[in-house]
Design an enzyme around this catalytic site. Structure first.
Site, PDB file in Angstrom:
ATOM      1  N   LYS A   9       0.821  -1.208   0.000  1.00 26.80           N
ATOM      2  CA  LYS A   9       0.000   0.000   0.000  1.00 26.80           C
ATOM      3  C   LYS A   9       0.863   1.269   0.000  1.00 26.80           C
ATOM      4  O   LYS A   9       2.078   1.202   0.222  1.00 26.80           O
ATOM      5  CB  LYS A   9      -0.919  -0.014   1.223  1.00 26.80           C
ATOM      6  CG  LYS A   9      -1.945  -1.138   1.197  1.00 26.80           C
ATOM      7  CD  LYS A   9      -2.819  -1.070   2.434  1.00 26.80           C
ATOM      8  CE  LYS A   9      -3.905  -2.120   2.425  1.00 26.80           C
ATOM      9  NZ  LYS A   9      -4.788  -1.981   3.612  1.00 26.80           N
ATOM     10  N   TYR A  49     -12.204  -1.679  -4.744  1.00 25.25           N
ATOM     11  CA  TYR A  49     -12.834  -1.907  -3.440  1.00 25.25           C
ATOM     12  C   TYR A  49     -14.359  -1.786  -3.493  1.00 25.25           C
ATOM     13  O   TYR A  49     -14.998  -1.554  -2.462  1.00 25.25           O
ATOM     14  CB  TYR A  49     -12.263  -0.935  -2.404  1.00 25.25           C
ATOM     15  CG  TYR A  49     -10.860  -1.287  -1.972  1.00 25.25           C
ATOM     16  CD1 TYR A  49     -10.616  -2.392  -1.166  1.00 25.25           C
ATOM     17  CD2 TYR A  49      -9.770  -0.524  -2.378  1.00 25.25           C
ATOM     18  CE1 TYR A  49      -9.332  -2.729  -0.772  1.00 25.25           C
ATOM     19  CE2 TYR A  49      -8.479  -0.852  -1.984  1.00 25.25           C
ATOM     20  CZ  TYR A  49      -8.270  -1.955  -1.179  1.00 25.25           C
ATOM     21  OH  TYR A  49      -6.993  -2.283  -0.791  1.00 25.25           O
ATOM     22  N   ASN A 112      -1.870  -0.265   6.944  1.00 32.01           N
ATOM     23  CA  ASN A 112      -1.321  -1.520   7.449  1.00 32.01           C
ATOM     24  C   ASN A 112      -0.406  -2.210   6.438  1.00 32.01           C
ATOM     25  O   ASN A 112      -0.242  -3.409   6.449  1.00 32.01           O
ATOM     26  CB  ASN A 112      -2.439  -2.443   7.936  1.00 32.01           C
ATOM     27  CG  ASN A 112      -3.413  -2.829   6.845  1.00 32.01           C
ATOM     28  OD1 ASN A 112      -3.215  -2.525   5.675  1.00 32.01           O
ATOM     29  ND2 ASN A 112      -4.482  -3.502   7.229  1.00 32.01           N
ATOM     30  N   HIS A 115      -2.041  -5.499   1.362  1.00 27.47           N
ATOM     31  CA  HIS A 115      -3.371  -6.061   1.094  1.00 27.47           C
ATOM     32  C   HIS A 115      -3.148  -7.437   0.495  1.00 27.47           C
ATOM     33  O   HIS A 115      -2.186  -7.652  -0.246  1.00 27.47           O
ATOM     34  CB  HIS A 115      -4.131  -5.190   0.086  1.00 27.47           C
ATOM     35  CG  HIS A 115      -5.319  -5.883  -0.519  1.00 27.47           C
ATOM     36  ND1 HIS A 115      -6.575  -5.804   0.034  1.00 27.47           N
ATOM     37  CD2 HIS A 115      -5.427  -6.693  -1.603  1.00 27.47           C
ATOM     38  CE1 HIS A 115      -7.414  -6.530  -0.702  1.00 27.47           C
ATOM     39  NE2 HIS A 115      -6.741  -7.076  -1.699  1.00 27.47           N
ATOM     40  N   GLU A 126      -9.249  -9.836  -8.315  1.00 24.89           N
ATOM     41  CA  GLU A 126      -8.213  -8.847  -8.017  1.00 24.89           C
ATOM     42  C   GLU A 126      -7.026  -8.954  -8.969  1.00 24.89           C
ATOM     43  O   GLU A 126      -6.499  -7.930  -9.419  1.00 24.89           O
ATOM     44  CB  GLU A 126      -7.765  -8.991  -6.564  1.00 24.89           C
ATOM     45  CG  GLU A 126      -8.857  -8.597  -5.583  1.00 24.89           C
ATOM     46  CD  GLU A 126      -8.455  -8.690  -4.131  1.00 24.89           C
ATOM     47  OE1 GLU A 126      -9.187  -8.149  -3.293  1.00 24.89           O
ATOM     48  OE2 GLU A 126      -7.404  -9.300  -3.820  1.00 24.89           O
TER      49      GLU A 126
END
Length: 139
Positions: A9, A49, A112, A115, A126
């Site tokens: 990310k 998303y 975080n 992904h 994805e």
């Protein structure tokens, strides 16, 4: 062999953690069969998303994911989804096991670092969202 998608990310890219994530993937025995750096537009992040569109975090998540470059990778290996999810750790880094990517590097629940796909059908969507068949090097 199973395939899954990995994203480093924007926070992971900004903090120079791409190499560390790749090192951990390779140490785990997951093969990187496609990889590129992109900067998603807001519309691309919203499309990726879309499953979370009605969730309260959708706006902040898509804003964050389009805030800077990301590294997308296709990983391959036996039980790749489960192995990568174990390596990542829980979404909330405070709940993640010691030695996981999120426990070691995340600073917030949204920031975080990584992904990963959560199921085979999700992985297929994805992977197809970011890669065409010519970009994936089967081993």
């Amino acid at each position: 062999m199973e395939r899954t998608l990995s994203i480093v990310k924007p926070d992971g890219v900004e903090r120079g953690l791409i190499g560390e994530v790749v090192r951990r993937l390779e140490k785990e025995g997951l093969k990187i069969i496609a990889m590129k750096m992109i900067h998603m537009t807001r519309a691309q992040a919203e499309g990726f998303y879309a499953v979370h569109r009605e969730r309260p975090f959708f706006e902040s998540l898509t804003t964050f994911m389009s805030s800077g470059p990301v590294v997308v990778m296709v990983l391959e290996g036996e039980d790749a989804i489960l192995r990568y999810r174990t390596l990542m750790g829980a979404t909330n880094y405070k709940d993640a096991a010691e030695g996981t990517i999120r426990r070691d590097f995340a600073t917030e629940i949204e920031r975080n670092v990584v992904h990963g796909s959560d199921a085979p059908d999700t992985a297929a969507f994805e992977i197809g969202y970011f890669f065409n068949s010519f970009e994936i090097m089967g081993r």
